[in-house]
Design a protein around this motif. Structure first.
Motif, PDB file in Angstrom:
ATOM      1  N   SER A  11       6.811  -1.873  16.784  1.00  0.00           N
ATOM      2  CA  SER A  11       5.759  -1.229  17.565  1.00  0.00           C
ATOM      3  C   SER A  11       4.423  -1.396  16.853  1.00  0.00           C
ATOM      4  CB  SER A  11       6.077   0.260  17.746  1.00  0.00           C
ATOM      5  OG  SER A  11       5.086   0.906  18.507  1.00  0.00           O
ATOM      6  N   TRP A  12       3.478  -2.046  17.537  1.00  0.00           N
ATOM      7  CA  TRP A  12       2.123  -2.193  17.014  1.00  0.00           C
ATOM      8  C   TRP A  12       1.283  -1.020  17.498  1.00  0.00           C
ATOM      9  CZ3 TRP A  12       0.329  -5.614  13.492  1.00  0.00           C
ATOM     10  CH2 TRP A  12       1.120  -6.739  13.229  1.00  0.00           C
ATOM     11  N   VAL A  13       0.575  -0.379  16.579  1.00  0.00           N
ATOM     12  CA  VAL A  13      -0.248   0.782  16.915  1.00  0.00           C
ATOM     13  C   VAL A  13      -1.551   0.722  16.128  1.00  0.00           C
ATOM     14  CG1 VAL A  13       1.720   2.275  17.452  1.00  0.00           C
ATOM     15  CG2 VAL A  13       0.830   2.195  15.110  1.00  0.00           C
ATOM     16  N   MET A  14      -2.489   1.564  16.531  1.00  0.00           N
ATOM     17  CA  MET A  14      -3.717   1.784  15.773  1.00  0.00           C
ATOM     18  C   MET A  14      -3.653   3.206  15.203  1.00  0.00           C
ATOM     19  SD  MET A  14      -4.945  -1.156  16.606  1.00  0.00           S
ATOM     20  CE  MET A  14      -6.418  -1.044  15.575  1.00  0.00           C
ATOM     21  N   TYR A  15      -4.113   3.374  13.965  1.00  0.00           N
ATOM     22  CA  TYR A  15      -4.160   4.712  13.392  1.00  0.00           C
ATOM     23  C   TYR A  15      -5.441   5.402  13.850  1.00  0.00           C
ATOM     24  CZ  TYR A  15      -4.094   8.605  10.132  1.00  0.00           C
ATOM     25  OH  TYR A  15      -4.090   9.876   9.595  1.00  0.00           O
ATOM     26  N   LEU A  32       0.845  -1.181   0.000  1.00  0.00           N
ATOM     27  CA  LEU A  32       0.000   0.000   0.000  1.00  0.00           C
ATOM     28  C   LEU A  32       0.888   1.240   0.000  1.00  0.00           C
ATOM     29  CD1 LEU A  32      -2.768  -0.967   2.587  1.00  0.00           C
ATOM     30  CD2 LEU A  32      -3.026  -0.748   0.110  1.00  0.00           C
ATOM     31  N   PRO A  33       0.395   2.365  -0.487  1.00  0.00           N
ATOM     32  CA  PRO A  33       1.189   3.597  -0.404  1.00  0.00           C
ATOM     33  C   PRO A  33       1.626   3.840   1.036  1.00  0.00           C
ATOM     34  CG  PRO A  33      -0.727   3.937  -1.798  1.00  0.00           C
ATOM     35  CD  PRO A  33      -0.897   2.586  -1.179  1.00  0.00           C
ATOM     36  N   PRO A  34       2.847   4.271   1.251  1.00  0.00           N
ATOM     37  CA  PRO A  34       3.397   4.321   2.616  1.00  0.00           C
ATOM     38  C   PRO A  34       2.655   5.236   3.570  1.00  0.00           C
ATOM     39  CG  PRO A  34       4.836   5.465   1.057  1.00  0.00           C
ATOM     40  CD  PRO A  34       3.830   4.711   0.241  1.00  0.00           C
ATOM     41  N   LEU A  35       1.965   6.260   3.052  1.00  0.00           N
ATOM     42  CA  LEU A  35       1.269   7.192   3.929  1.00  0.00           C
ATOM     43  C   LEU A  35      -0.244   7.085   3.786  1.00  0.00           C
ATOM     44  CD1 LEU A  35       3.548  10.343   3.545  1.00  0.00           C
ATOM     45  CD2 LEU A  35       3.666   8.515   5.246  1.00  0.00           C
ATOM     46  N   TYR A  36      -0.716   5.965   3.248  1.00  0.00           N
ATOM     47  CA  TYR A  36      -2.155   5.723   3.141  1.00  0.00           C
ATOM     48  C   TYR A  36      -2.631   4.973   4.379  1.00  0.00           C
ATOM     49  CZ  TYR A  36      -6.659   3.848   1.790  1.00  0.00           C
ATOM     50  OH  TYR A  36      -7.982   3.523   1.772  1.00  0.00           O
ATOM     51  N   TYR A  37      -3.383   5.668   5.214  1.00  0.00           N
ATOM     52  CA  TYR A  37      -3.936   5.069   6.425  1.00  0.00           C
ATOM     53  C   TYR A  37      -5.405   5.444   6.550  1.00  0.00           C
ATOM     54  CZ  TYR A  37       0.949   4.446   7.811  1.00  0.00           C
ATOM     55  OH  TYR A  37       2.276   4.093   7.842  1.00  0.00           O
ATOM     56  N   VAL A  38      -6.193   4.498   7.054  1.00  0.00           N
ATOM     57  CA  VAL A  38      -7.598   4.728   7.353  1.00  0.00           C
ATOM     58  C   VAL A  38      -7.755   4.644   8.867  1.00  0.00           C
ATOM     59  CG1 VAL A  38      -9.971   3.964   6.956  1.00  0.00           C
ATOM     60  CG2 VAL A  38      -8.227   3.604   5.181  1.00  0.00           C
ATOM     61  N   PRO A  39      -8.449   5.593   9.501  1.00  0.00           N
ATOM     62  CA  PRO A  39      -8.655   5.484  10.946  1.00  0.00           C
ATOM     63  C   PRO A  39      -9.193   4.107  11.333  1.00  0.00           C
ATOM     64  CG  PRO A  39      -9.433   7.611  10.171  1.00  0.00           C
ATOM     65  CD  PRO A  39      -9.065   6.821   8.951  1.00  0.00           C
ATOM     66  N   GLY A  40      -8.573   3.502  12.341  1.00  0.00           N
ATOM     67  CA  GLY A  40      -8.936   2.153  12.764  1.00  0.00           C
ATOM     68  C   GLY A  40      -8.022   1.072  12.234  1.00  0.00           C
ATOM     69  N   ASP A  41      -7.086   1.417  11.333  1.00  0.00           N
ATOM     70  CA  ASP A  41      -6.099   0.442  10.852  1.00  0.00           C
ATOM     71  C   ASP A  41      -5.195  -0.016  11.994  1.00  0.00           C
ATOM     72  OD1 ASP A  41      -6.778   0.340   8.164  1.00  0.00           O
ATOM     73  OD2 ASP A  41      -5.300   1.834   7.539  1.00  0.00           O
ATOM     74  N   ARG A  42      -4.828  -1.300  11.974  1.00  0.00           N
ATOM     75  CA  ARG A  42      -3.753  -1.783  12.841  1.00  0.00           C
ATOM     76  C   ARG A  42      -2.472  -1.833  12.002  1.00  0.00           C
ATOM     77  NH1 ARG A  42      -3.047  -7.256  16.572  1.00  0.00           N
ATOM     78  NH2 ARG A  42      -2.858  -8.361  14.579  1.00  0.00           N
ATOM     79  N   VAL A  43      -1.401  -1.263  12.554  1.00  0.00           N
ATOM     80  CA  VAL A  43      -0.170  -1.052  11.781  1.00  0.00           C
ATOM     81  C   VAL A  43       1.034  -1.464  12.618  1.00  0.00           C
ATOM     82  CG1 VAL A  43       1.175   0.643  10.461  1.00  0.00           C
ATOM     83  CG2 VAL A  43      -1.288   0.983  10.765  1.00  0.00           C
ATOM     84  N   TRP A  44       2.052  -1.987  11.942  1.00  0.00           N
ATOM     85  CA  TRP A  44       3.300  -2.358  12.609  1.00  0.00           C
ATOM     86  C   TRP A  44       4.438  -1.496  12.073  1.00  0.00           C
ATOM     87  CZ3 TRP A  44       7.352  -6.446  11.334  1.00  0.00           C
ATOM     88  CH2 TRP A  44       8.159  -6.713  12.455  1.00  0.00           C
ATOM     89  N   PHE A  45       5.180  -0.862  12.991  1.00  0.00           N
ATOM     90  CA  PHE A  45       6.425  -0.178  12.643  1.00  0.00           C
ATOM     91  C   PHE A  45       7.578  -1.073  13.095  1.00  0.00           C
ATOM     92  CE2 PHE A  45       3.440   3.338  12.826  1.00  0.00           C
ATOM     93  CZ  PHE A  45       3.795   4.065  11.703  1.00  0.00           C
TER      94      PHE A  45
END
Length: 394
Positions: free
Chosen positions: A283-287, A254-267
């Motif tokens: 680091s696991w986070v929610m957007y 996915l595009p690196p800065l494409y996020y939808v509120p509620g996504d679970r993301v890993w850095f």
């Protein structure tokens, strides 16, 4: 909030017909009598966004699964509102007050979904509505979640949960699942912080958002879920398989800065030595929307992308061996380093150039990768008749 359209926010003519799910949203299960602009207006009306109709494009067709309607944000508008699919500045660009207004948060969710670059296929409009509601629930829960970081501690409210190694934390008899999750994660309710890893924290927040929507729209499945949690917990890989779908991959990121509120993301932590410290592999986070990610340890100080990348970068400078010879990270030591980098434009640019590369595969540390993930995780379908969430037998 219904935002007025800007002078450059104009729809463009449709190009060659695309197959379903190549971008935007594909909706199925629509009555044959409802098509084209009529269906578009009805769907947007249901989601409180009828005024978006001039900038949302549509196309309909039939395939092996039946009739479909595809909706997507006009490319010209997408370019103006979120250049390069960078949705992190979308709320600011549109003047959305997502912290104060639920309608603005829902609007950000819907617009970013309409911008999906590779397409999401929904079995019904009901499922789209639930997907938006689950994401909104998750953001609300994540904003309130504050925990104590500990990858080894096993503690939860004793009046809600019991623990054993084989079954994890299970609900005590008569304790409602939703109330237990709220009490466990929200200190404004419980009055104290409970120890979590960031990964387990994302599970609890995600489960809470899903459970709230199941209780509203699919009570029978909610009761099965709650009954299961009285017998055993679903966690780790099984949690992903049961509750989540994933979009994006190493081959098709996915595009690196494409996020939808509620996504679970890993850095990911790209430094092999410090990634050996338990809990610092990444680091696991929610957007949360509005360019912010959860900070489960200080919920009133959510992360920006820049702050998260700089912090993960400096983990390597806090590495030490404890008395047992185990790798640990001294977060107090690295805090001034983080602040110094954030205040030095040249150093910050170098760190961000390094960290905003795609991450390497798990277990690979060549030094070529950064911390950016190629995929996002979000909830499966939940409605009666279309849910693909299979709750295991107890």
């Amino acid at each position: 909030m219904n935002m007025p359209l800007k002078h450059d926010d104009v729809p463009v003519a449709a190009g060659p017909a695309l197959q379903p799910a190549t971008r935007g949203l594909v909706l199925r299960g629509l009555p044959s009598s409802r098509a084209g602009n009529t269906a578009l207006l009805a769907i947007l009306e249901r989601l409180g966004a009828r005024d978006l109709a001039p900038v949302v494009m549509s196309e309909s067709g039939v395939d092996g699964r039946g009739r479909w309607l595809r909706l997507w944000l006009s490319p010209a508008v997408g370019k103006a509102w979120a250049p390069g699919h960078d949705t992190m500045g979308l709320a600011a660009h549109l003047g959305l007050r997502t912290l104060e207004l639920d309608s603005d948060l829902q609007r950000e969710i819907l617009i970013t979904l309409l911008m999906n670059p590779s397409g999401l296929d929904f079995p019904s409009v009901d499922e789209l509505e639930s997907a938006v509601c689950i994401r909104r629930n998750i953001v609300h829960a994540a904003r309130r979640t504050s925990l104590a970081f500990d990858t080894n501690a096993v503690e939860r409210p004793e009046d809600c949960w019991r623990y054993d190694q084989d079954h994890g934390f299970t609900l005590l008899p008569g304790v409602p699942l939703i109330e237990a999750l709220v009490k466990t994660t929200q200190p404004e309710v419980s009055g104290r912080l409970y120890s979590f890893s960031c990964y387990r924290a994302t599970e609890y927040v995600t489960l809470l958002g899903i459970a709230q929507e199941l209780r509203r729209t699919h009570p029978e499945l909610f009761e099965r879920l709650q009954d299961l949690w009285r017998q055993r917990a679903i966690q780790s890989g099984e949690f992903h398989d049961v509750f989540l779908r994933e979009q994006g991959s190493t081959d098709t990121p996915l595009p690196p800065l494409y996020y939808v509120p509620g996504d679970r993301v890993w850095f990911r932590n790209p430094d092999e030595a410090s990634a050996d410290a338990c809990g610092f592999e990444g680091s696991w986070v929610m957007y949360l929307g509005s360019g912010l990610f959860t900070n489960f340890w200080k919920h009133s100080q959510p992360y920006t992308l820049t702050r998260k990348c700089v912090e993960v970068y400096h983990w390597r400078h806090g590495l030490y061996q404890d008395a047992e010879g185990e790798a640990q990270i001294d977060e107090v030591r690295i805090e001034p380093l983080i602040k110094a980098t954030l205040n030095d434009p040249e150093a910050l640019a170098a760190v961000m150039a390094r960290m905003t590369r795609w991450r390497e595969p798990r277990g690979v540390y060549t030094g070529a990768g950064g911390c950016m993930d190629t995929s996002r995780e979000f909830a499966r379908w939940v409605r009666p008749g279309t849910s693909d969430m299979t709750i295991p037998q107890t």
